[in-house]
Design an enzyme around this catalytic site. Structure first.
Site, PDB file in Angstrom:
ATOM      1  N   GLY A 175     -40.181  29.034 -26.029  1.00 44.30           N
ATOM      2  CA  GLY A 175     -40.654  29.647 -27.270  1.00 44.30           C
ATOM      3  C   GLY A 175     -39.511  29.865 -28.235  1.00 44.30           C
ATOM      4  CB  CYS A 203     -36.565  27.155 -22.581  1.00 43.31           C
ATOM      5  SG  CYS A 203     -35.481  27.125 -24.032  1.00 43.31           S
ATOM      6  CE1 TYR A 204     -38.200  34.876 -25.925  1.00 42.39           C
ATOM      7  CE2 TYR A 204     -40.242  34.639 -24.680  1.00 42.39           C
ATOM      8  CZ  TYR A 204     -39.394  35.412 -25.468  1.00 42.39           C
ATOM      9  OH  TYR A 204     -39.731  36.708 -25.793  1.00 42.39           O
ATOM     10  CG  HIS A 212     -37.704  22.507 -22.815  1.00 46.21           C
ATOM     11  ND1 HIS A 212     -38.844  23.272 -22.979  1.00 46.21           N
ATOM     12  CD2 HIS A 212     -36.763  23.048 -23.625  1.00 46.21           C
ATOM     13  CE1 HIS A 212     -38.602  24.230 -23.852  1.00 46.21           C
ATOM     14  NE2 HIS A 212     -37.350  24.123 -24.262  1.00 46.21           N
ATOM     15  CD  GLU A 225     -41.329  21.637 -20.891  1.00 46.07           C
ATOM     16  OE1 GLU A 225     -41.258  22.420 -21.845  1.00 46.07           O
ATOM     17  OE2 GLU A 225     -40.722  21.816 -19.810  1.00 46.07           O
ATOM     18  CB  SER A 231     -64.553   8.530 -35.994  1.00 42.63           C
ATOM     19  OG  SER A 231     -63.882   8.405 -34.743  1.00 42.63           O
ATOM     20  CG  ASP A 287     -59.727  11.072 -29.691  1.00 42.60           C
ATOM     21  OD1 ASP A 287     -59.338  10.530 -28.640  1.00 42.60           O
ATOM     22  OD2 ASP A 287     -58.992  11.293 -30.667  1.00 42.60           O
ATOM     23  CE  LYS A 300     -56.057   9.187 -29.047  1.00 48.73           C
ATOM     24  NZ  LYS A 300     -57.281   9.161 -29.872  1.00 48.73           N
TER      25      LYS A 300
END
Length: 518
Positions: free
Chosen positions: A57, A84-85, A175, A177, A228, A232, A374
């Site tokens: 964060g 991290c944070y 991080h 991730e 659309s 998605d 996605k």
């Protein structure tokens, strides 16, 4: 999801919190992200996590009103990983110290070396004596909390990896991730193994759970779905149809900002494959008239978003009993607009399909894909049996060509853009590159340039080709076309598309750019 073990991610506002969830899902672990302010003692009791991860964060732990977890989380007797944070807040809460930078800030690639030999969290690490990681911190831990030991260090983070093995509390300053920590996935594998997760959450399980949630939310009411033709909305429509059948009606809005022949292709494709009621709403004049003279990208998005709502309201009024609007909103849409579930991360840009609906609309949202990336949506589409022609399509933004036309939008510019884009995609397909590329498109630039064609001077538009590779849409690199391909494509566009006399290729990564131009 009561039949699955659950991992709780407490969001302190990192822009990459969702990537933590992504890494865990790759390990078939069910997790949910919740902003710190929503994680109360009562929430923890009800959620009953098997393990907890504190995200990164932008805050400082000693700032007024700094995000904090509830004290009770440390008393649950379950493994906790702080990132991290998350590391800093763990140290702060448990008796350690955190200080401002003073020359110890780190942003970008760094290397961590081990200081102790054995830690179960680090199984498979340090085979080469050091590990590349991604750092992004200004503050730093200056004193670790009682019970913790140091297991890894970097030049500017002497407590890069710490752990209290007695309580299974782990904390890292980097991080794991992000892709820039190449061995980060192994760290998550070790953490969920320590926590005892069975790894039994799959996209099939997500499908079953989503169907149950849709049925519970909708009941016997009717739903309209904004279709659309992209991945998605198509997956969302088929999923909802599987849940509630004929209670669903799809509305395909042609806003005049689609690619060449796209409206007819989408309608034909959907009607040929699924027996779902579909309304083809040609509202192109409405959208293009409202966008006339608009050049600011945020105003474009907001105008299109408002008009979408007006159009859906119009058709909802024609469908008796319609009380819900379904959308194919994804994680990356949400994080770039506001952080997930209202957390404290910074807004990048607004998305037309994020942020709820006006009260006057009288419709409630159904967003069954809101927690997916996605590639997960594509996996869900395969689980639902969608044709590969649906699943493999490149992403196409809701605002359509409006955000690929920087500056003022005109009908003439849109026609030029459609033709140039069609040539470009045709080239990509002919060279067998379509499936290697995450997203490719042409942007028409708001400048005219001088050229010469035959013996005549031209003064036409320049365009930019864009093609990127990505895993999740959160970060992206430009696709390394050969010069031969680019030269051949530029020649075709200039020869076949009247109105363009100069072609460029955009080699900007994300970050610092976004994938779309606006």
């Amino acid at each position: 999801m009561t039949h699955h073990d659950r991992l709780l991610i407490i969001d302190f506002g990192s822009q990459v919190t969702q990537l933590i969830a992504r890494r865990l899902r790759e390990l078939n672990v069910y997790c949910e992200i919740h902003p710190f302010q929503n994680v109360t003692d009562g929430f923890l009791t009800e959620f009953a996590p098997k393990a907890v991860i504190f995200s990164g964060g932008p805050s400082s732990v000693f700032a007024d009103g700094a995000p904090m977890p509830p004290e009770s989380v440390f008393k649950l007797g379950i493994p906790i990983l702080g990132i991290c944070y998350g590391q800093q807040v763990m140290m702060h809460c448990l008796g350690g110290k955190v200080e401002r930078g003073h020359g110890t800030a780190e942003f970008g690639r760094a290397y961590v070396t081990p200081t102790r030999t054995r830690l179960s969290l680090l199984d498979g690490w340090f085979d080469a004596d050091k590990e590349q990681v991604w750092m992004s911190h200004g503050d730093h831990v200056s004193e670790i909390a009682p019970g913790f030991d140091v297991y890894g260090t970097s030049p500017n983070a002497p407590f890069a990896i710490t752990a209290d093995t007695g309580r299974n509390f782990f904390a890292v300053q980097f991080h794991p991730e992000v892709h820039h920590t190449p061995n980060g996935k192994k760290l998550y594998e070790n953490f969920v193994r320590i926590a005892g997760f069975k790894g039994d959450w799959t996209m099939g399980a997500y499908r079953d759970d989503a169907i149950a949630k849709i049925r519970e939310q909708v009941g016997d009411k009717k739903v309209i779905c904004g279709l659309s033709g992209g991945v998605d909305s198509s997956v969302a429509a088929v999923l909802i149809h599987e849940a509630i059948g004929d209670q669903l009606t799809c509305v395909f809005v042609d806003h005049g900002l689609l690619r060449l022949n796209e409206a007819s292709e989408v309608v034909t494709m959907f009607r040929d494959n699924y027996n779902i009621p579909l309304i083809h709403a040609d509202e192109s004049d409405l959208f293009l008239n409202e966008l006339e003279g608009v050049s600011d990208p945020e105003q474009k998005r907001k105008t299109i978003g408002k008009l979408f709502i007006d159009v859906f309201q119009k058709y909802a009024n024609e469908i008796e009993g319609a009380e819900f609007l379904a959308q194919g909103t994804l994680y990356p849409d949400v994080i770039e607009s506001v952080s997930f579930s209202g957390g404290p991360s910074v807004t990048i840009k607004s998305h037309h399909n994020v942020g709820g609906l006006p009260e006057k609309m009288g419709l409630k949202l159904v967003e069954p894909l809101r927690e997916l990336f996605k590639d997960e949506v594509r996996e869900l589409g395969r689980e639902l049996g969608l044709p590969e022609s649906f699943i493999g399509r490149h992403p196409f933004p809701g605002p359509g060509l409006a955000i690929r036309c920087p500056g003022e939008i005109t009908r003439d510019k849109l026609e030029i853009l459609r033709k140039a884009d069609a040539v470009y995609i045709d080239q990509i397909r002919k060279h067998g590159l379509y499936d290697e590329i995450w997203q490719a498109f042409v942007a028409i630039l708001p400048v005219r340039t001088v050229g010469v064609m035959g013996d005549y001077r031209t003064y036409d538009y320049a365009c930019a080709l864009r093609a990127v590779t990505s895993v999740d849409g959160m970060t992206a690199d430009y696709y390394p076309f050969t010069h031969e391909f680019l030269g051949e494509t530029a020649t075709r566009i200039i020869n076949e598309v009247q109105g363009i006399n100069r072609v460029t290729y955009d080699i900007t990564s994300k970050p610092p750019g976004t994938i779309e131009w606006e």
